[in-house]
Design an enzyme around this catalytic site. Structure first.
Site, PDB file in Angstrom:
ATOM      1  N   THR A  58      29.115  85.545  94.049  1.00 28.52           N
ATOM      2  CA  THR A  58      28.531  85.700  95.372  1.00 28.52           C
ATOM      3  C   THR A  58      27.044  85.899  95.125  1.00 28.52           C
ATOM      4  OG1 THR A  58      30.532  86.934  95.976  1.00 28.52           O
ATOM      5  CG2 THR A  58      28.691  87.154  97.472  1.00 28.52           C
ATOM      6  N   VAL A  60      39.516  84.069 103.300  1.00 31.80           N
ATOM      7  CA  VAL A  60      38.270  84.819 103.457  1.00 31.80           C
ATOM      8  C   VAL A  60      38.286  85.966 102.462  1.00 31.80           C
ATOM      9  CG1 VAL A  60      36.929  86.279 105.017  1.00 31.80           C
ATOM     10  CG2 VAL A  60      38.007  84.194 105.888  1.00 31.80           C
ATOM     11  N   GLY A  61      37.168  86.185 101.756  1.00 31.74           N
ATOM     12  CA  GLY A  61      37.069  87.274 100.785  1.00 31.74           C
ATOM     13  C   GLY A  61      36.376  88.489 101.369  1.00 31.74           C
ATOM     14  N   GLY A 101      32.334  89.318  93.082  1.00 33.19           N
ATOM     15  CA  GLY A 101      33.525  89.127  92.260  1.00 33.19           C
ATOM     16  C   GLY A 101      34.696  88.721  93.143  1.00 33.19           C
ATOM     17  N   VAL A 102      35.889  89.011  92.686  1.00 35.11           N
ATOM     18  CA  VAL A 102      37.088  88.554  93.392  1.00 35.11           C
ATOM     19  C   VAL A 102      37.337  89.437  94.615  1.00 35.11           C
ATOM     20  CG1 VAL A 102      39.557  88.110  93.186  1.00 35.11           C
ATOM     21  CG2 VAL A 102      38.044  87.668  91.239  1.00 35.11           C
ATOM     22  N   GLY A 103      37.162  88.858  95.779  1.00 31.55           N
ATOM     23  CA  GLY A 103      37.199  89.629  97.010  1.00 31.55           C
ATOM     24  C   GLY A 103      38.504  90.354  97.247  1.00 31.55           C
TER      25      GLY A 103
HETATM   26  N1  GLY Z   1      33.253  87.954  96.539  1.00 30.15           N
HETATM   27  C1  GLY Z   1      33.388  86.647  97.033  1.00 30.15           C
HETATM   28  C2  GLY Z   1      34.740  86.301  97.473  1.00 30.15           C
HETATM   29  O1  GLY Z   1      35.710  86.838  96.999  1.00 30.15           O
HETATM   30  O2  GLY Z   1      34.875  85.446  98.323  1.00 30.15           O
END
Ligand code: GLY
Length: 321
Positions: A187, A216-217, A239-241
């Site tokens: 991001t 959607v994250g 990172g991983v939302g």
């Molecule tokens: N942090 C970005 C997403 O997970 O979409």
């Protein structure tokens, strides 16, 4: 995978120097894995964005919402830079399309604006700002967000504005199973504190590679991917939302920081906990009410830069050794 939280020695020194100061812009280019050929570009891009944000902040002096203008200047630069997963350079969905998210919040009145799952939008930061300033709502999604942007004359739409060879190659690799698609999230974002002491946080993303259409994250979700208020300070997640959302990451970080540990320790603790529990790549940047700055990540890389009035810009790509 059991990576430890990273904040390089030079980064820590830079962050410490920023304590108790006003007039600053802190930028990140995402926690995740930066391809070797893009690492220099990521450092240069985050430094450039921080410099642009600070220049705007200085230009506006003590005018209201200088912090908003500063984060827009910084994030626009990152969205236009193909090195990052936002705007031009965003990753593709499992259908090979682009769906982007962004969220903004300012501290002086807790106003927020966000857009999610908007197709082929090049500058999601501008549309999130328009939702905050020109609508009665906080979050618009999909076609409705696009129609709002078109009605306001905000946002540039078109596949050609987002498409890069990098994104196409990663999509093809993911589709053919050549590379794992886990932890391929990142991001971009910026937090500014202006001369009035007001804060603004803004994040923008293409999401995660090969995501399901409509996914959607954390980035457009208040409290999870972004937060700013006059009591706690401001924070952004990366990172991983899915790993950040369950912790309401940014709000949780700032709440912990305010309880006495400060933003740096709170960012480190939260990254470690989320990573321990989920294995996901995550990162945070944060600015406390007193101008204290924090940054931490549990991921292979995270690029960041800090620009503060009267000081040289600092920035780096911190790396998991
Ligand atoms: N942090 C970005 C997403 O997970 O979409």
């Amino acid at each position: 995978m059991n990576r430890s939280t990273k904040a390089s020695a030079s980064g820590r020194e830079a962050l410490a120097r920023a304590e108790n100061s006003r007039g600053l812009v802190l930028v990140h280019g995402g926690a995740g894995t930066n391809a070797f050929e893009l690492q220099e570009a990521a450092v240069a891009g985050t430094r450039r964005a921080a410099a642009l944000g600070l220049a705007r902040l200085v230009e506006l002096g003590d005018s209201e919402d200088a912090c908003v203008e500063a984060v827009i200047a910084a994030v626009r630069s990152l969205e236009d830079d193909p090195a990052f997963n936002a705007g031009r350079g965003a990753c593709m969905t499992a259908l090979g399309e682009f769906e982007v998210d962004a969220g903004i919040m300012r501290s002086r009145d807790r106003q927020t604006g966000a857009v999610a799952s908007v197709r082929e939008l090049a500058n999601a930061c501008e549309l999130a700002r328009a939702v905050m300033e020109r609508s009665d709502h906080a979050l618009l999604v999909g076609d409705g967000a696009q129609r709002f942007g078109e009605a306001c004359g905000v946002g540039r739409f078109g596949r050609e504005l987002l498409w890069t060879d990098k994104a196409q190659q990663r999509f093809e690799q993911a589709r053919s199973g050549q590379t794992p698609i886990d932890n391929r999230a990142d991001t971009v974002g910026a937090i500014a504190m202006d001369r009035r002491g007001h804060l603004c946080a803004l994040g923008s993303t293409g999401g995660v590679l090969f995501k399901l259409p409509g996914r959607v994250g954390d980035t457009p979700l208040i409290g999870a991917g972004f937060y700013a208020d006059a009591t706690l300070g401001a924070a952004l997640g990366t990172g991983v939302g899915e790993a950040i959302m369950g912790r309401v990451g940014c709000y949780e970080l700032l709440r912990r920081a305010a309880s006495g540990v400060g933003v740096q320790a709170a960012a480190e603790q939260l990254c470690q906990e989320i990573h321990r529990d989920t294995g996901a790549a995550v990162g945070f940047i944060a600015v406390g009410r007193d101008g204290t700055v924090g940054m931490a990540h549990c991921s292979a890389h995270m690029s960041w830069a800090l620009a503060r009035e009267g000081h040289e810009i600092t920035g780096a790509l911190t790396v998991d050794p």
